[in-house]
Design an enzyme around this catalytic site. Sequence first.
Site, PDB file in Angstrom:
ATOM      1  N   HIS A  23      13.751  -1.851   6.860  1.00 53.19           N
ATOM      2  CA  HIS A  23      12.439  -1.228   7.102  1.00 53.19           C
ATOM      3  C   HIS A  23      12.040  -1.467   8.558  1.00 53.19           C
ATOM      4  CE1 HIS A  23       8.492   0.148   5.166  1.00 53.19           C
ATOM      5  NE2 HIS A  23       8.219   0.007   6.456  1.00 53.19           N
ATOM      6  N   HIS A  25      10.614   0.977  11.962  1.00 50.08           N
ATOM      7  CA  HIS A  25      10.200   2.300  12.442  1.00 50.08           C
ATOM      8  C   HIS A  25      10.655   2.511  13.890  1.00 50.08           C
ATOM      9  CE1 HIS A  25       7.501   3.567   9.102  1.00 50.08           C
ATOM     10  NE2 HIS A  25       7.424   2.260   8.894  1.00 50.08           N
ATOM     11  N   GLU A 215       1.241  -1.602   0.040  1.00 45.50           N
ATOM     12  CA  GLU A 215       0.919  -2.287   1.298  1.00 45.50           C
ATOM     13  C   GLU A 215      -0.601  -2.327   1.407  1.00 45.50           C
ATOM     14  OE1 GLU A 215       1.656  -1.877   6.126  1.00 45.50           O
ATOM     15  OE2 GLU A 215       1.908  -0.130   4.847  1.00 45.50           O
TER      16      GLU A 215
END
Length: 366
Positions: A23, A25, A215
């Site tokens: 994970h 970005h 989240e």
Amino acid sequence: MSTSNPVPVTPETVRAAPKVLLHDHLDGGLRPATVIELADAVGYPDLPTQDPAELRTWFRTAADSGSLVRYLETFAHTCGVMQTQDALVRVAAECAEDLAADGVVYAEVRYAPELFSERGLHLDTIVAAVQEGFRQGEARAREQGRPIRIGTLLCAMRQNARSLEIAELAVRHRDSGVVGFDIAGPEAGFPPTRNLDAFEYLRQQNAHFTIHAGEAFGLPSIWEAIQHCGAERLGHGVRIVDDIKVDEDGTIHLGRLASYVRDRRIPLEMCPSSNVQTGAAPSIAEHPIGLLTKLRFRVTVNTDNRLMSGCSPSSEMSALVDAFGYDWADLQWFTINAMKSAFIGFDERLAIINEIIKPGYAKLIG
């Protein structure tokens, strides 16, 4: 049986250990100097400073501010300079190099192609440019003796109505290194079920997907992602802890959803520093990752946005060592969890575990 002593667990030795990232970005991991150079090259006028060190501090401070508006402003700057093919190639190549230099042997890096089309780039052109950058970065890392493999995840922004289009884009490019799909953006008000057509299409195409869930929003987001949409992994998933009760005497009770997530070995893409920044956890020491690890959920350790959180895969691991006293066996467990959960073929995952990760940790464990 080896009688040698284990290598001490320090930030330097953690950096040398093989790591796997699920994970991360792309637009959250640029080098500050690159942001400044690209802003100059593409005529982007809005950066708060032209000094790389000051810019690094600005990104971290803005992300730490507790203000969602300031946090999102940081991405306006990175996306603002990533609107040309050359910029995308460069950012992707540097991402691969930076992760390899930090000891990462396999990474899945995600981005939303629609965010890079402001100047008219076609979505297929954007994907091709990023893939070219990752291949260049992999080649340069290999030359430096730090081999890495990058798989790409394409994100659709959940507040926009382009999920099916991006899912089709991911399938179209899956033979050139796009390994899966994700939805990102605000959870509240934009449940994953708004994108059911995309997830149905992906399942029909035997394609992989993860979903940002749990989240900023609680258990309903996680439940929808898994039970309605069929998510194979949960992006963050930190709020699954809301379905776990700990009595005063330490007795632990798992609710039905938490039990299902653990029993099915659904991977949690946990990002400790980022979760503290966004208020999903009060501190690293109080992050649910400690309890979830103790309960042996399929926990993985990730960075989310390396620039905004001022972190690396190694620093995230080191922060957990400091907070929870983890040793090499724990770090190897996180790493193998992540590799098992990757969206590449079974044989390929097994080869990286058996030929790279286990031998790498064996040297450290002693």
